[in-house]
Design an enzyme around this catalytic site. Structure first.
Site, PDB file in Angstrom:
ATOM      1  N   ASP A   1      58.945  33.823  10.336  1.00  0.00           N
ATOM      2  CA  ASP A   1      58.324  33.640  11.652  1.00  0.00           C
ATOM      3  C   ASP A   1      58.382  32.156  11.990  1.00  0.00           C
ATOM      4  O   ASP A   1      58.508  31.304  11.099  1.00  0.00           O
ATOM      5  CB  ASP A   1      56.870  34.140  11.656  1.00  0.00           C
TER       6      ASP A   1
ATOM      7  N   GLU B   1      53.548  33.513   8.319  1.00  0.00           N
ATOM      8  CA  GLU B   1      53.038  32.331   7.616  1.00  0.00           C
ATOM      9  C   GLU B   1      52.396  31.362   8.597  1.00  0.00           C
ATOM     10  O   GLU B   1      51.434  30.679   8.272  1.00  0.00           O
ATOM     11  CB  GLU B   1      54.181  31.628   6.864  1.00  0.00           C
TER      12      GLU B   1
HETATM   13 ZN    ZN Z   1      56.610  26.936   7.006  1.00  0.00          ZN
END
Ligand code: ZN
Length: 481
Positions: free
Chosen positions: A121, A188
């Site tokens: 992401d 994340e």
């Molecule tokens: Zn990262």
């Protein structure tokens, strides 16, 4: 009598100078150079694979906010096309719907596995900064031997490099000595629910990794220019993360007749007091070790300070405090990030609220920080509560652990003249979820002074991408006993 005292002081002073100089000169002046290898040529396909991955906008906006799941699924379809052998020989499971855990069985299942982590992401491109990009943020452009695009440095090049190295090794019929897991997180940049779910699964399955390798530190040529050599900052610990809520509830009213102190006044004064003083510094053993390893290449005065911490620690700390990055290495940081109050210009609000984000030094706890905040604010009308879940921030990975030594050795091999040193990651990574049940959690990628991550013109030189693929290849092939 006075003469005797004078003589005594003179001898003591000479002795002190002698010890300081002895320690300084004993501190060797050369940092060893270990042999590196010529990086193998990069196949054209690797570059086009990376660029194709950047063109898929796998953006996460914030915890709980919706994402375009189509993009995330398209990303996995692309990976399946680009890496057919990986998907033929490795098994994978999905977690949190969009994260994946791959498993590559090794020759010796009795050896504890290694986990390689990355996330795919990316953070959004802020509307206000979009015009400042010199390329389309999701164009995957290649310009001046550099790949541009949101997410290339953080952290798609890492995921692609792991798969490139694996695909290449599979084509050669290679099987690793021990089991490998690849943990690829889909969020994340928010909370890391994906990695959290993967970690929970591994813990339930009683899989105890001997090493976990994730993003965190990198190679720098810019931070220690006086060394004239690249320094690899291999993070062996990361700071904990905790936000606190500071709320004042005080009668409001009409702005034409304000009371002497309003909720906004009380909160503002509290925040000013909070920022006036920092939490006390602490030089962690790993930071001390970092200076021991780079120290021999520094100036005489710096060497003298590092070689005599018993005398010069305060001087050294004073230097570190001058820069916000190095200051964050030696203390828990506390900063207000959200302030909220009021809704109409002629109404005095009755509630004023601030969120204060803290990054906690390993060894300290959220309770320690809360105690400090209360003490600084020193006003019972400001209610302090914890506003996020506590992160694990336990002890660092040992520098003589197999994991650290393997990463250090691979770094030597792929980076000419490098000086690898232990480091503290001040940012949070997905690997924190693996910390409680893994032996050595290392946070490091061999990219060099990454530019534009979370900012404008995010990019990665082709040479760094090449180094990264070879780095993972070494990790995969030299993971035996
Ligand atoms: Zn990262």
């Amino acid at each position: 009598m006075i003469k005797k005292i004078f003589l005594f002081l003179l001898v003591a002073a000479l002795l002190l100078v002698g010890i300081v100089l002895f320690n300084t000169f004993r501190f060797s002046k050369e940092i060893p150079i270990k042999a590196s290898k010529e990086l193998p040529a990069l196949p054209d396909s690797a570059l086009s694979h990376l660029r194709a991955a950047i063109r898929i906008p796998t953006i996460t906006f914030g915890d709980g906010l919706p994402v375009d799941t189509l993009q995330f699924n398209t990303f996995w379809q692309l990976m399946e096309q680009q890496y057919p052998l990986v998907h033929q020989h490795l098994t994978h499971q999905s977690f949190n719907a969009l994260s994946r855990l791959y498993h590559w069985p090794g020759k010796h299942p009795e050896q504890k596995p290694y986990v390689l982590m990355a996330h795919f992401d990316v953070v959004p491109v802020e509307a206000a900064t979009a015009k400042q990009w010199t390329v389309a943020p999701f164009g995957g452009e290649l310009k001046n031997d550099t790949v541009y695009g949101r997410g290339v440095a953080d952290d798609k090049a890492s995921l692609i490099s792991i798969l490139e190295a694996t695909e290449k090794l599979l084509a050669q019929g290679f099987q690793p000595e021990r089991d490998f897991y690849f943990s690829f997180g889909n969020d994340e940049e928010t909370i890391g629910h994906g990695a959290q779910a993967i970690a929970k699964y591994m813990q339930e399955q009683k899989i105890k990794p001997e090493m976990v390798l994730d993003e965190g530190g990198e190679i720098t040529r810019e931070h220690f220019p006086e060394l004239k050599r690249p320094v690899a900052l291999i993070a062996v610990a990361e700071k904990g993360y905790m936000s606190f809520d500071l709320t004042v509830d005080q009668a409001g009213g009409h702005s034409s007749t304000p009371a002497k102190e309003t909720a906004i006044d009380i909160l503002s004064k509290g925040l000013v007091k909070l920022r006036e003083k920092q939490m006390p510094y602490k030089v962690l053993p790993l930071i001390h070790e970092m200076f021991q390893r780079i120290g021999p290449g520094l100036s005489f005065a710096q060497r003298m300070a590092i070689a005599n911490p018993w005398l010069f620690e305060k001087v050294l700390v004073g230097q570190l405090e001058k820069d916000k990055s190095s200051n964050a290495l030696i203390r828990t940081t506390i900063v207000p990030t959200i302030v909220q109050s009021g809704m109409k210009d002629n109404v005095i609000p009755s509630v004023a609220k601030a969120i204060v984000n803290t990054r906690i030094l390993p060894g300290q706890t959220p309770d320690d920080v809360e105690f400090f905040i209360r003490g600084q604010v020193d006003d019972a009308r400001i209610v302090v509560t914890k506003a996020s879940q506590a992160d694990y921030n336990g002890p660092a990975a040992a520098l003589d652990s197999k994991g650290y030594l393997l990463v250090e050795n691979a770094t030597y091999q792929v980076t000419k003249d490098v000086i690898p040193v232990p480091f503290l990651s001040v940012g949070a990574t997905d690997s924190k979820y693996f910390q409680p049940f893994s032996e050595a959690v290392i946070k490091f990628l061999p990219s060099t002074d990454s530019k534009g991550f979370h900012g404008i013109d995010e990019r990665m030189p082709v040479s760094d991408f090449k180094r990264m693929i070879y780095f993972y290849q070494i990790i995969l092939t030299q993971a035996g006993k």
